[in-house]
Design a protein around this motif. Sequence first.
Motif, PDB file in Angstrom:
ATOM      1  N   UNK A 260       0.710  -1.041   0.054  1.00  0.00           N
ATOM      2  CA  UNK A 260      -0.029  -0.008  -0.361  1.00  0.00           C
ATOM      3  C   UNK A 260       0.877   1.266  -0.605  1.00  0.00           C
ATOM      4  N   UNK A 261       0.228   2.215  -0.447  1.00  0.00           N
ATOM      5  CA  UNK A 261       1.606   3.389  -0.133  1.00  0.00           C
ATOM      6  C   UNK A 261       0.409   5.267  -0.967  1.00  0.00           C
ATOM      7  N   UNK A 262       1.309   5.474  -0.604  1.00  0.00           N
ATOM      8  CA  UNK A 262       0.155   6.896  -1.021  1.00  0.00           C
ATOM      9  C   UNK A 262       0.816   7.787  -2.558  1.00  0.00           C
ATOM     10  N   UNK A 263      -0.444   7.944  -2.705  1.00  0.00           N
ATOM     11  CA  UNK A 263       0.605   8.178  -4.449  1.00  0.00           C
ATOM     12  C   UNK A 263       1.164   9.673  -4.800  1.00  0.00           C
ATOM     13  N   UNK A 264       2.559  10.296  -5.697  1.00  0.00           N
ATOM     14  CA  UNK A 264       2.021  11.222  -5.599  1.00  0.00           C
ATOM     15  C   UNK A 264       2.630  11.260  -7.409  1.00  0.00           C
ATOM     16  N   UNK A 265       2.980  12.744  -7.814  1.00  0.00           N
ATOM     17  CA  UNK A 265       3.537  12.816  -9.446  1.00  0.00           C
ATOM     18  C   UNK A 265       4.554  13.512  -8.469  1.00  0.00           C
TER      19      UNK A 265
ATOM     20  N   UNK B   6       4.847   4.070   1.050  1.00  0.00           N
ATOM     21  CA  UNK B   6       5.406   2.424   1.418  1.00  0.00           C
ATOM     22  C   UNK B   6       5.579   1.415   2.093  1.00  0.00           C
ATOM     23  N   UNK B   7       4.311   0.820   2.331  1.00  0.00           N
ATOM     24  CA  UNK B   7       4.369  -0.506   3.148  1.00  0.00           C
ATOM     25  C   UNK B   7       3.899  -1.895   2.506  1.00  0.00           C
ATOM     26  N   UNK B   8       4.770  -2.561   3.640  1.00  0.00           N
ATOM     27  CA  UNK B   8       4.633  -4.049   2.403  1.00  0.00           C
ATOM     28  C   UNK B   8       3.655  -4.564   3.591  1.00  0.00           C
ATOM     29  N   UNK B   9       2.493  -5.227   2.627  1.00  0.00           N
ATOM     30  CA  UNK B   9       1.470  -5.618   3.022  1.00  0.00           C
ATOM     31  C   UNK B   9       1.717  -7.205   3.516  1.00  0.00           C
ATOM     32  N   UNK B  10       0.446  -7.588   4.526  1.00  0.00           N
ATOM     33  CA  UNK B  10       1.497  -9.614   4.884  1.00  0.00           C
ATOM     34  C   UNK B  10      -0.040  -9.843   4.718  1.00  0.00           C
TER      35      UNK B  10
END
Length: 173
Positions: free
Chosen positions: A45-50, A60-64
């Motif tokens: 999961x992450x926060x999108x930016x341009x 960015x976080x790795x999901x389990x």
Amino acid sequence: MQGTITAFFEDKGYGFILDENEEVRFFHLRKVINPSAIKIDAEVTFRPITREQGPAAIDVRVEFKGEHIFIADEKIKITAIKHYSVYTKKVPLARDIENNTIVSIGLLMNRIKPQTAKASKDTLEELTYLEIELFHAPSILFTSHEIDIDEALSHLAFLPITFTDKRQHNPAD
């Protein structure tokens, strides 16, 4: 937003994520919440930016997936893990077979044959331990005789749990 890591260049500290809209996004390791868990094909999961250079991701976080992790035959609930660590320790070299245990036919045959050189009782070997500290239960301890420590660590690396590596990288003892 969600996505999957499609490329990661560890030596350069960056990689790329394919987001849920099929757009490729750049990310830098400095913007990863759990960097030890970064692996190709990991869901994140992450926060999108341009950025000026194009789409990117931060936070960015790795999901389990799942609630448990399996190491050897132990089923361990992920939320029960408080901390895990790895350390080495010199222990007496185990040569004897316990009375009611036959480890293998080969080892049994070696016990029957005359042995020309016996290891001294003072002979030590360096053993690696993986200790998993739990919140509400005794710690679980594995040795390098029981499991492949590095393989177990690769599974634990995905978890958002603190890790301490106390292995001696220069065994001078």
